[in-house]
Design an enzyme around this catalytic site. Structure first.
Site, mmCIF file in Angstrom:
data_model
loop_
_atom_site.group_PDB
_atom_site.id
_atom_site.type_symbol
_atom_site.label_atom_id
_atom_site.label_comp_id
_atom_site.label_asym_id
_atom_site.label_seq_id
_atom_site.Cartn_x
_atom_site.Cartn_y
_atom_site.Cartn_z
ATOM 1 N N GLY A 68 0.699 -1.176 0.070
ATOM 2 C CA GLY A 68 -0.100 0.093 0.107
ATOM 3 C C GLY A 68 0.900 1.148 -0.098
ATOM 4 N N GLY A 69 0.160 2.186 0.570
ATOM 5 C CA GLY A 69 0.883 3.705 0.662
ATOM 6 C C GLY A 69 0.439 4.617 -0.320
ATOM 7 C CD GLU A 70 -1.556 1.801 -3.471
ATOM 8 O OE1 GLU A 70 -1.602 1.886 -2.275
ATOM 9 O OE2 GLU A 70 -1.627 1.024 -4.328
ATOM 10 C CB THR A 99 2.261 0.559 -5.278
ATOM 11 O OG1 THR A 99 1.216 0.053 -5.203
ATOM 12 C CG2 THR A 99 2.203 1.609 -6.524
ATOM 13 N NE ARG A 163 -2.953 1.087 -8.597
ATOM 14 C CZ ARG A 163 -3.589 0.234 -7.855
ATOM 15 N NH1 ARG A 163 -3.648 -0.052 -6.466
ATOM 16 N NH2 ARG A 163 -4.368 -0.633 -8.416
ATOM 17 C CG HIS A 195 -1.054 -5.152 -10.273
ATOM 18 N ND1 HIS A 195 -2.011 -5.010 -9.098
ATOM 19 C CD2 HIS A 195 -1.614 -3.743 -11.355
ATOM 20 C CE1 HIS A 195 -2.587 -3.736 -9.069
ATOM 21 N NE2 HIS A 195 -2.505 -3.261 -10.417
ATOM 22 N NE ARG A 227 -7.805 -4.254 -11.760
ATOM 23 C CZ ARG A 227 -7.231 -4.058 -10.418
ATOM 24 N NH1 ARG A 227 -7.752 -3.179 -9.764
ATOM 25 N NH2 ARG A 227 -6.036 -4.479 -10.082
ATOM 26 C CG ASP A 285 -3.696 -8.089 -3.763
ATOM 27 O OD1 ASP A 285 -2.721 -8.239 -3.488
ATOM 28 O OD2 ASP A 285 -4.560 -7.530 -4.269
ATOM 29 C CB SER A 289 -3.342 -0.622 -0.205
ATOM 30 O OG SER A 289 -3.130 -0.363 -1.451
HETATM 31 ZN ZN ZN Z 1 -1.701 -6.211 -7.480
#
Ligand code: ZN
Length: 388
Positions: A68-70, A99, A163, A195, A227, A285, A289
């Protein structure tokens, strides 16, 4: 120590019927209609009536050291704990960065993997991250895969996502070739976990690599294929062209309301469309995030992936979408293991005793063994992680 599980309905993941299963040390040493033991030998007998016995689940993508961290530094997700996996039947995890390959490092990833292994879990990792050229622990992708036991492949490399660093065909082909060759040289598969974002190019880049180079399509293992419906359709075409695809079980209400399909539903849909059950997998997953973007790619919310969703999706596939136990199990045991080149995910003699005993009626986890060691009993945690 010997453990004898009597008369459980066994799945290899292929249905074996009611069998007795004998565990000695770390291995399954016998599966038969009726096994009896000399009583002078110290052993535990478990009545398996009313239960199904399956291979331990193989979760092919978990951000074990956090991701994460987005949404800024405060949104870096926490690392996983042993029981995040074992409570929900997961006995093998594959860790990866995501990411963030700057504040998250491979030294930390491998340290976390070794820590979880010390606690009793089976752990493997991918080198690299979303980005190419890959950041690595050693000199290169090759060095990592060839010399670090835990590294089995590369990824998750990001395509079709704002990303990612918008990698070129040449970059992807070169990195995949390196992972593949390093795998050949070290008895690993060198799989490239991919991804796939919500970008319009979908899986185009993977097809282009396969069409214009000697790298086969099945070197790639694209994930997040549930998705949206368009991406799922590309996933079916990818399978028809010789690939395999993965569905992500962690999700949010927001995503489901905005076009994402539940992993269980995507699995059922592909099987209905005639895709072989050998080509479909699910992963949690976990600890990723789950940033929620609006149509302008603006962040409007944030959640964290959860390993428990793998079991929940297995149950949902069987109870809500009429997928057979065999096919739903394949997606979380033998298929990811085969795609990643791991000798895991099967209930077979001489294989590691990674096992899950589930209540036949509810599919709730009763007991879990990792390499013959009982981690969960009657739904309760027997083995805690260091800081649990
Ligand atoms: Zn992914």
């Amino acid at each position: 120590m010997l453990t004898l599980i009597k008369h459980a309905e066994c799945y290899a993941p292929k249905k074996l019927g009611n069998k007795d299963v004998l565990i000695a040390g770390t291995k399954v040493i016998a599966i038969d209609d009726n096994i009896s033991l000399d009583c002078s030998i110290n052993h535990e007998v478990i009545d398996g009536n009313d239960f199904i016995l399956t291979p331990g689940f193989v979760d092919s993508l978990v951000h074990i050291s956090g991701g994460g961290g987005e949404a800024g530094f405060a949104s870096r997700t926490p690392e996983m704990q042993l029981t995040d996996a074992t409570q929900f039947g997961i006995t093998t995890v594959v860790g990866a960065l995501g990411t963030d390959n700057i504040s998250r490092t491979h030294t930390d990833l491998i340290a976390k993997a070794k820590g979880l292994k010390q606690e009793g879990l089976n752990v493997f990792c991918h080198t690299g991250s979303y980005h190419l050229p890959a950041t690595t622990l050693g000199h290169s992708i090759s060095h990592d895969i060839m010399y670090i036991d835990e590294f089995i492949g590369l990824g998750e490399v990001a395509i079709a996502d704002h990303r990612g660093r918008q990698i070129s065909l040449k970059q992807l082909a070169t990195a995949a070739a390196e992972a593949r060759t390093a795998g050949l040289l070290s008895g690993k598969r060198g799989t490239v976990s991919v991804h796939v974002g919500s970008g319009l190019t979908k899986l185009e880049l993977l097809h282009q690599v396969a069409d214009t180079t000697d790298i086969p399509l099945n070197q790639f293992y694209p994930t997040h294929m549930n998705r949206n419906a368009d991406l799922l359709t590309s996933g079916i075409e990818f399978c028809q062209a010789g690939g395999t695809i993965d569905f992500t079980t962690s999700t949010t209400e927001y995503d489901l309301a905005n076009g994402e399909l539940a992993a269980a539903e995507a699995l059922a849909y592909c099987l209905e469309k005639g895709v072989s059950s050998d080509l479909l997998t699910m992963s949690s997953d976990g600890h990723a995030s789950l940033p929620i973007y609006n149509v302008d790619n603006e962040l409007v919310g944030f959640d964290v992936g959860d390993e428990s969703s793998l079991l929940a999706s297995f149950k949902q596939a069987v109870t809500q979408f009429n997928v057979s136990i065999e096919h739903a199990l394949q997606a979380i045991t033998s298929n990811p293991a085969r795609i990643l080149g791991l000798r895991k995910g099967q209930l077979l003699v001489d294989h590691d005793a990674d096992l899950v005993l589930m209540h036949k009626k509810t599919l709730a986890v009763h007991s879990v063994w990792c390499n013959g060691k009982k981690m969960i009993e009657d739904g309760d945690i027997l083995v805690n992680g260091f800081f649990n």
